[in-house]
Design a protein around this motif. Sequence first.
Motif, mmCIF file in Angstrom:
data_model
loop_
_atom_site.group_PDB
_atom_site.id
_atom_site.type_symbol
_atom_site.label_atom_id
_atom_site.label_comp_id
_atom_site.label_asym_id
_atom_site.label_seq_id
_atom_site.Cartn_x
_atom_site.Cartn_y
_atom_site.Cartn_z
ATOM 1 N N PRO A 111 0.724 -1.212 0.007
ATOM 2 C CA PRO A 111 -0.228 0.091 -0.139
ATOM 3 C C PRO A 111 0.981 1.406 0.122
ATOM 4 N N ASN A 112 0.413 2.312 -0.727
ATOM 5 C CA ASN A 112 0.940 3.653 -0.559
ATOM 6 C C ASN A 112 -0.111 4.412 0.390
ATOM 7 N N GLY A 113 0.283 5.799 0.437
ATOM 8 C CA GLY A 113 -0.540 6.615 1.296
ATOM 9 C C GLY A 113 -1.889 6.892 0.764
ATOM 10 N N THR A 114 -2.253 6.688 -0.444
ATOM 11 C CA THR A 114 -3.717 6.714 -0.856
ATOM 12 C C THR A 114 -4.471 5.642 -0.345
ATOM 13 N N TYR A 115 -3.851 4.494 0.021
ATOM 14 C CA TYR A 115 -4.769 3.387 0.729
ATOM 15 C C TYR A 115 -5.455 3.719 1.799
ATOM 16 N N GLY A 116 -4.486 4.442 2.940
ATOM 17 C CA GLY A 116 -5.068 4.912 3.920
ATOM 18 C C GLY A 116 -5.920 5.943 3.825
ATOM 19 N N GLU A 117 -5.848 6.666 2.899
ATOM 20 C CA GLU A 117 -6.499 8.176 2.746
ATOM 21 C C GLU A 117 -8.014 7.526 2.153
ATOM 22 N N ILE A 118 -8.195 6.844 1.123
ATOM 23 C CA ILE A 118 -9.512 6.413 0.996
ATOM 24 C C ILE A 118 -10.103 5.565 1.802
ATOM 25 N N LYS A 119 -9.643 4.822 2.604
ATOM 26 C CA LYS A 119 -10.146 3.948 3.605
ATOM 27 C C LYS A 119 -10.719 4.878 4.678
ATOM 28 N N LEU A 120 -10.461 6.143 4.624
ATOM 29 C CA LEU A 120 -11.344 6.971 5.606
ATOM 30 C C LEU A 120 -12.728 6.921 5.206
ATOM 31 N N TYR A 121 -13.018 7.001 3.740
ATOM 32 C CA TYR A 121 -14.478 6.936 3.159
ATOM 33 C C TYR A 121 -15.003 5.602 3.100
ATOM 34 N N SER A 122 -14.340 4.554 2.935
ATOM 35 C CA SER A 122 -14.607 3.072 3.027
ATOM 36 C C SER A 122 -15.326 2.679 4.216
ATOM 37 N N LEU A 123 -14.358 2.851 5.201
ATOM 38 C CA LEU A 123 -14.996 2.722 6.409
ATOM 39 C C LEU A 123 -16.276 3.443 6.997
ATOM 40 N N PHE A 124 -16.423 4.587 6.594
ATOM 41 C CA PHE A 124 -17.396 5.463 6.887
ATOM 42 C C PHE A 124 -18.816 4.694 6.287
ATOM 43 N N VAL A 125 -18.638 4.574 4.795
ATOM 44 C CA VAL A 125 -19.694 4.015 4.219
ATOM 45 C C VAL A 125 -20.235 2.667 4.477
ATOM 46 N N HIS A 126 -19.367 1.967 4.842
ATOM 47 C CA HIS A 126 -19.732 0.568 5.276
ATOM 48 C C HIS A 126 -20.692 0.525 6.624
ATOM 49 N N ASP A 127 -20.524 1.730 7.509
ATOM 50 C CA ASP A 127 -21.143 1.590 8.477
ATOM 51 C C ASP A 127 -22.646 2.619 8.537
ATOM 52 N N PHE A 128 -22.382 3.843 7.685
ATOM 53 C CA PHE A 128 -23.159 4.637 7.428
ATOM 54 C C PHE A 128 -23.886 5.038 6.251
ATOM 55 N N GLY A 129 -23.375 4.099 5.309
ATOM 56 C CA GLY A 129 -23.792 4.072 3.761
ATOM 57 C C GLY A 129 -25.120 4.128 3.683
ATOM 58 N N GLU A 130 -25.800 3.243 4.293
ATOM 59 C CA GLU A 130 -27.336 2.878 3.952
ATOM 60 C C GLU A 130 -27.893 4.207 4.149
ATOM 61 N N LYS A 131 -27.647 5.061 5.220
ATOM 62 C CA LYS A 131 -28.530 6.281 5.402
ATOM 63 C C LYS A 131 -27.732 7.570 4.178
ATOM 64 N N LEU A 132 -26.578 7.241 3.924
ATOM 65 C CA LEU A 132 -25.670 8.357 3.047
ATOM 66 C C LEU A 132 -26.595 8.203 1.603
ATOM 67 N N ALA A 133 -26.698 6.778 1.252
ATOM 68 C CA ALA A 133 -27.289 6.487 -0.097
ATOM 69 C C ALA A 133 -28.660 7.086 -0.233
ATOM 70 N N GLY A 134 -29.456 7.272 0.612
ATOM 71 C CA GLY A 134 -30.807 7.741 0.552
ATOM 72 C C GLY A 134 -31.010 9.063 0.913
ATOM 73 N N THR A 135 -29.899 9.995 0.894
ATOM 74 C CA THR A 135 -29.926 11.393 1.187
ATOM 75 C C THR A 135 -30.401 12.041 -0.114
ATOM 76 N N ASP A 136 -30.712 13.398 0.077
ATOM 77 C CA ASP A 136 -30.956 14.194 -1.085
ATOM 78 C C ASP A 136 -29.800 15.207 -1.037
ATOM 79 N N THR A 137 -29.200 15.435 -2.346
ATOM 80 C CA THR A 137 -28.135 16.304 -2.484
ATOM 81 C C THR A 137 -28.544 17.855 -2.735
ATOM 82 N N LEU A 138 -27.687 18.789 -1.732
ATOM 83 C CA LEU A 138 -28.233 20.102 -1.853
ATOM 84 C C LEU A 138 -27.055 21.030 -1.974
ATOM 85 N N ILE A 139 -26.495 21.570 -3.229
ATOM 86 C CA ILE A 139 -25.297 21.988 -3.656
ATOM 87 C C ILE A 139 -25.711 23.439 -3.498
ATOM 88 N N PRO A 140 -25.353 24.468 -2.619
ATOM 89 C CA PRO A 140 -25.919 25.849 -2.346
ATOM 90 C C PRO A 140 -25.645 26.684 -3.857
#
Length: 723
Positions: free
Chosen positions: A345-374
């Motif tokens: 692994p290089n540094g990118t492995y740990g960097e994007i693991k920040l996102y993959s760990l999150f979506v494993h536990d919270f992704g069901e809720k995130l996937a159902g959200t509405d996106t609002l870009i101001p």
Amino acid sequence: MTTYSYDSKSLFRDGKRWFPVMGEIHYSRYPDCDWKEALLKMKEGGVDIVSSYVIWIHHEEIENEFDWTGWRNLRKFVETIKECGLTMVIRIGPWSHAEVRHGGFPDWLLEKIPDARSTNSERYFAEVEKWYKAIYEQVKGLFLKDGGPIIGVQIENEFGHCGGLSGEDGEKHMKTLEAMARKIGFDAPLYTATGWGGAVTAGMLPVMGGYCESPWDPRITEIEPSGNYVFTYERNDHAIGCDFGLGEGITFDMTKYPYLTAELGGGLQVTLKRRPVAHPEDIGGMSLAKMGSGCNLLGYYMYHGGQNPEGKLTTLEENIATGSLNDMSIKNYDFRAPLGQYGMPNGTYGEIKLYSLFVHDFGEKLAGTDTLIPDSNPVKPDNFTDLRTSWRSYKCEKCGDNRGWVFVSDFQRRNKMADHRNVVLENPQLGIKFPAVDVLNEDMFFLPFNMKCGESILATSLCTPLCRLDNERKAFVFYSSARPAGKNVAVASNVVSSEKADEVLYQFAGKASGNEDIVTLTREDAQNAHKVTVGTTSYILVTKNVMFQKCEGGKTVLNFQSDGDVEFKIFPALKNIPEGFNLKGEENGFAVYERTGAKKSAPEVSFEKISDNEKTASYKINVESWNNLDDVFIDISYSANCARLYENGNLIDDAIYAGDEYPWSIGLKRYGNQSHEFVLEIDALEKDAKVFLESWPDFGNEKSVKNVRTITSRPFVNTCVIL
């Protein structure tokens, strides 16, 4: 049987919204004896779906002579995916690109049908049918319906964008290929097609792309800032698909399909002409921007690097001589991917693991959200002044509260952004207001609001959620990200009950119950964090060593790769001290374990120059044999145009120089643990060379440079810990 489907927002797994992570690895570019370790490392990084091209020329270089052995053993690869508990999207082409000769088309095919992709002729379809049938024979019985891991099939690649047909002819072509695949037996719940830059999807599930730079660009200058760092409803990659307006260059109705990516660049494969370097923050910044823009699948190409196999008739890399736009390395396909050509692994492995760990536990809720870009959000990547923000929210069915996350970015690759001090992130529409923060150049993060933490509600937080530990006593893991306005808060990783959480970083609605724990990691510790489950107990483990886990005989086995000594900290503490380890002590709520006295030495490496002329210098490299190690890496620090490594007259690897700060690292395991005598050739890099480099070497008073500064070795030992 697990079920998979989708609606206009997201994928579903067993009827629940699903935010997966997908990672590309090409089995035919990696040793079959190492596939399981590679896949387990991908799984450790958070990959749920393995994607891989089946590259035609790798299997049928000579007409009617199929090779499915060794590195090319597709069936064994898919079976290994299943063994590792992963799923698969198989990309059956027939054209793949993949930086391979003729985009994967065998030479014989183009000799028979030169206009293969730009025709709807029955002659071409007959050849594709033979190819599809050959693939199917290898994967028969390995589809989801059979209990196998294959849940998706991708047809073609970039058809109508990078070659091929468009309009009605393109639709007919893609529908013919899809119907052919289904008739042959490719029975999977998801059929996908790449959708950027005018590519034809023909009603299949469109998947998008995005790269932090464009090594295929013919220019040798700095290019325009990438649009992949802005929050936007646009799904097109402006670098792949040119600078289209919203929805232009898209052949499908974006309101009918979820926003999924399959080629979010996990790195970059440099070309001989253009050599941008992908850094961890570059890939992390894109991931954040895509999530904040409503993306509900992070699919990385590549996630694991590799090496081109030996061809029977020619070398198999993409090159200009065969009509492609770029010259690539002959062997090297490292891609600066999160896991490299030799599996490290290089540094990118740990960097994007920040996102993959999150979506494993919270992704069901995130996937159902509405996106609002101001409306105030800047949409052009050359706006370096205004702060970039986006909101993703959903309404709690029980209490009616708006919950979700705000995404913030002040990052634009290779450009300096304005600092923003005393920023109040607020959304009156959602009724959310955060404490003031300072957002400085290169900062990027997302923050939760009205997050349910056990019995407590976290109204706002200046820390980013990483994962949760669903034990008898709940624990929620965060990492420090936003800067409290006007304050310099340096927080060491720690564990406290919710009622004692730092009020500067955590703002609970009312009083926290104290019945749950708040784990706060530094960002560095979060990048080195792993979620480990033993029986019914979940842990957060932090180590600077390479680590992946597997289940054997009902036991969780941690595999560390280091010089022999190992250290990790973990919460909660383990019930038993692992064999061979000592309990070093307690550190802010973490138990620290270490294994010392096992450090190994790397074999001696020496080198000497054996020839030198105006264009090329050659060196002899000697490496001692090694028997008590699991792998050895040699790191070659050099300045030159490109480099090639030979053994016994055979080219075993090569590299394109990208800067002095990026040594060429070569894993020796696949070449054997005996002593080696390599020959290294390096070509001169001219001071006025027509190439793009982000960092040029020091030429001194010379017109060219070709020198080797150091060659060093590093040992790796596998240490298994059974929990």
